[in-house]
Design a protein around this motif. Structure first.
Motif, PDB file in Angstrom:
ATOM      1  N   SER A  56       0.870  -1.167   0.000  1.00 41.37           N
ATOM      2  CA  SER A  56       0.000   0.000   0.000  1.00 41.37           C
ATOM      3  C   SER A  56       0.909   1.220   0.000  1.00 41.37           C
ATOM      4  N   TYR A  57       0.655   2.146  -0.928  1.00 41.20           N
ATOM      5  CA  TYR A  57       1.493   3.325  -1.048  1.00 41.20           C
ATOM      6  C   TYR A  57       0.640   4.513  -1.466  1.00 41.20           C
ATOM      7  N   GLU A  58       0.649   5.574  -0.653  1.00 45.75           N
ATOM      8  CA  GLU A  58      -0.120   6.787  -0.948  1.00 45.75           C
ATOM      9  C   GLU A  58      -1.555   6.465  -1.353  1.00 45.75           C
ATOM     10  N   ALA A  87     -11.248  -7.688  -7.583  1.00 43.42           N
ATOM     11  CA  ALA A  87     -11.871  -7.748  -6.263  1.00 43.42           C
ATOM     12  C   ALA A  87     -11.635  -6.470  -5.467  1.00 43.42           C
ATOM     13  N   CYS A  88     -10.572  -5.746  -5.817  1.00 37.37           N
ATOM     14  CA  CYS A  88     -10.216  -4.503  -5.119  1.00 37.37           C
ATOM     15  C   CYS A  88     -10.635  -3.260  -5.893  1.00 37.37           C
ATOM     16  N   MET A 115      -8.795  -1.416   0.492  1.00 36.12           N
ATOM     17  CA  MET A 115      -9.112  -2.742  -0.036  1.00 36.12           C
ATOM     18  C   MET A 115      -7.953  -3.727   0.121  1.00 36.12           C
ATOM     19  N   PHE A 116      -6.924  -3.349   0.880  1.00 34.13           N
ATOM     20  CA  PHE A 116      -5.732  -4.189   1.036  1.00 34.13           C
ATOM     21  C   PHE A 116      -6.081  -5.583   1.550  1.00 34.13           C
ATOM     22  N   GLU A 117      -6.877  -5.660   2.606  1.00 34.96           N
ATOM     23  CA  GLU A 117      -7.251  -6.962   3.180  1.00 34.96           C
ATOM     24  C   GLU A 117      -8.048  -7.804   2.176  1.00 34.96           C
TER      25      GLU A 117
END
Length: 86
Positions: A19-21, A48-49, A69-71
């Motif tokens: 995850s970045y910015e 999915a994200c 939406m990382f998880e």
């Protein structure tokens, strides 16, 4: 990083997520002799994200604009790999 992982004898497939910015970045790679299609897996994860991705069967990249939406991305990646191992 992916090249280093692929040099390991017991690693056939690698998936990296970051995850970045407030954006998500996904990378996947595989050794040439496996039947895994990195592009297909990454497209599923990115969709999915709410993002997009693709590439070649042996290496692919993609992302999404919502770090929240990382998880979801990690869960989808886990499901995709489990499906491959069945």
């Amino acid at each position: 990083v992916l090249d280093g992982l692929k040099q390991q004898k017991n690693i056939l497939f690698a998936f990296l997520a970051a995850s970045y910015e407030d954006k998500l970045i996904f990378l996947s790679s595989r050794k040439n002799f496996t039947g895994i299609d990195c592009s297909k897996i990454l497209k599923e994860i990115c969709l999915a994200c709410g993002g997009k991705g693709g590439g070649q069967p042996d290496i692919a990249r993609g992302g999404a604009k919502a770090a929240a939406m990382f998880e979801t991305g990690l869960k989808k990646a886990s499901e995709a790999v489990k499906k491959l191992l069945e």
